[in-house]
Design a protein around this motif. Sequence first.
Motif, mmCIF file in Angstrom:
data_model
loop_
_atom_site.group_PDB
_atom_site.id
_atom_site.type_symbol
_atom_site.label_atom_id
_atom_site.label_comp_id
_atom_site.label_asym_id
_atom_site.label_seq_id
_atom_site.Cartn_x
_atom_site.Cartn_y
_atom_site.Cartn_z
ATOM 1 N N PRO A 56 3.005 -13.773 4.069
ATOM 2 C CA PRO A 56 1.719 -13.109 3.776
ATOM 3 C C PRO A 56 0.881 -13.839 2.730
ATOM 4 N N ALA A 57 1.529 -14.485 1.759
ATOM 5 C CA ALA A 57 0.757 -15.231 0.747
ATOM 6 C C ALA A 57 0.087 -16.441 1.364
ATOM 7 N N GLU A 285 8.246 -7.276 -12.239
ATOM 8 C CA GLU A 285 7.007 -6.549 -12.513
ATOM 9 C C GLU A 285 6.039 -6.593 -11.347
ATOM 10 N N ALA A 286 6.390 -7.290 -10.278
ATOM 11 C CA ALA A 286 5.488 -7.399 -9.133
ATOM 12 C C ALA A 286 5.475 -6.083 -8.349
ATOM 13 N N THR A 287 4.319 -5.493 -8.221
ATOM 14 C CA THR A 287 4.199 -4.212 -7.523
ATOM 15 C C THR A 287 3.456 -4.325 -6.192
ATOM 16 N N SER A 288 2.487 -5.223 -6.122
ATOM 17 C CA SER A 288 1.727 -5.356 -4.877
ATOM 18 C C SER A 288 2.443 -6.288 -3.906
ATOM 19 N N VAL A 289 2.105 -6.129 -2.636
ATOM 20 C CA VAL A 289 2.698 -6.990 -1.606
ATOM 21 C C VAL A 289 2.296 -8.444 -1.815
ATOM 22 N N SER A 293 4.919 -11.380 -2.404
ATOM 23 C CA SER A 293 4.901 -12.442 -1.401
ATOM 24 C C SER A 293 4.619 -13.805 -2.027
ATOM 25 N N SER A 294 3.738 -13.835 -3.014
ATOM 26 C CA SER A 294 3.431 -15.109 -3.681
ATOM 27 C C SER A 294 4.646 -15.649 -4.419
ATOM 28 N N LEU A 295 5.404 -14.770 -5.046
ATOM 29 C CA LEU A 295 6.608 -15.228 -5.754
ATOM 30 C C LEU A 295 7.659 -15.741 -4.767
ATOM 31 N N LEU A 296 7.800 -15.059 -3.632
ATOM 32 C CA LEU A 296 8.737 -15.551 -2.615
ATOM 33 C C LEU A 296 8.269 -16.879 -2.039
ATOM 34 N N ALA A 297 6.958 -17.034 -1.893
ATOM 35 C CA ALA A 297 6.427 -18.315 -1.414
ATOM 36 C C ALA A 297 6.705 -19.422 -2.428
ATOM 37 N N LEU A 298 6.632 -19.087 -3.718
ATOM 38 C CA LEU A 298 6.994 -20.064 -4.749
ATOM 39 C C LEU A 298 8.464 -20.473 -4.603
ATOM 40 N N GLY A 299 9.317 -19.479 -4.347
ATOM 41 C CA GLY A 299 10.725 -19.793 -4.147
ATOM 42 C C GLY A 299 10.948 -20.706 -2.961
#
Length: 322
Positions: A56-57, A285-289, A293-299
């Motif tokens: 999604p990101a 602390e991530a609450t929004s999708v 999603s952006s943090l998972l994309a970073l991973g």
Amino acid sequence: MTLTADASPGLKAPRAARPKGASFDPIFQALCFSAATALLAALGGVIVTLAIGGWPAFQAMGLGFITSSEWNPVTDVYGAAGPLVGTILTAALALAFSLPVAFGVAIFLVEFCPTVLRRPIGTAVELLAGIPSIVYGMWGLFVFAPFFANHVQMPLMMAAPPGSLMEKLVTGIPNGTGILAAAIILAIMILPFMAAMLRELLLTVPPQVRESAYGLGATRLEVVSSVTLPYVRSGAIGAVMLGLGRALGETMAVTFIIGNSHGFPASIFDSGSTIASTIANEFTEATSVAHTSSLLALGLMLFVITFAVLGLARLLIGRSQH
């Protein structure tokens, strides 16, 4: 002698002798196959999870997710360029700082260190390699950062001529944190790891090889540069790349000392962030999708970078062996 069924008519042919425990071979093979399959399945699961979670990101921000440095959870706008640059910059600086020292430590322990001191120093290096990274991070924040600010940052900032390139390079807040401080902490952290691996590699050089070189009149420097280092070249490349991979993925030590700012670092003393530190700081602390999603994309990006580094290591090792 070959035993056949019709060699002695009327008598049963003797059974062929089998090694003791041969019946366990299929079980052992099945266990090894299961272990390898489980590892590949786990790796594939990680990749699929990160790809699905981070899609999604990429879908919402497109290429801008990689090229933009804007990271604002309030407006749900995320760009990975800042953490991406911070990850590559700190890892590259850490490798540049630690690589010569690691080679020096390994060569000293194998070639020059007195026999009495060789084992205790080698054991100490191995123990340093096993210290958790969070310990390095706390030491960096509470001990190294004040020293770095008072004895490195402030003198360099005061000595920089106004308007010069050096002033732009060392500008920042002299609080001991930032890109360069994080790179130094990373270098200290991966140094024992690489030194221990290089030492073990140098110990694999047969004594006859060194003795032959000494017998031909070579000096110690010539033996090291022309005999032992070329002998372990393939393994040394792998050890260096593993150290780089560890620096790329290091989390806690960097989170303590880098300053955790998402923009592009303007100088070596400026605050920054890495992919791992960003995920560690914000995932809970991530609450929004979009944020999650952006943090998972970073991973996923960190996974790809690390995979590329290890793939490059295999390529270099293959060419070296050839």
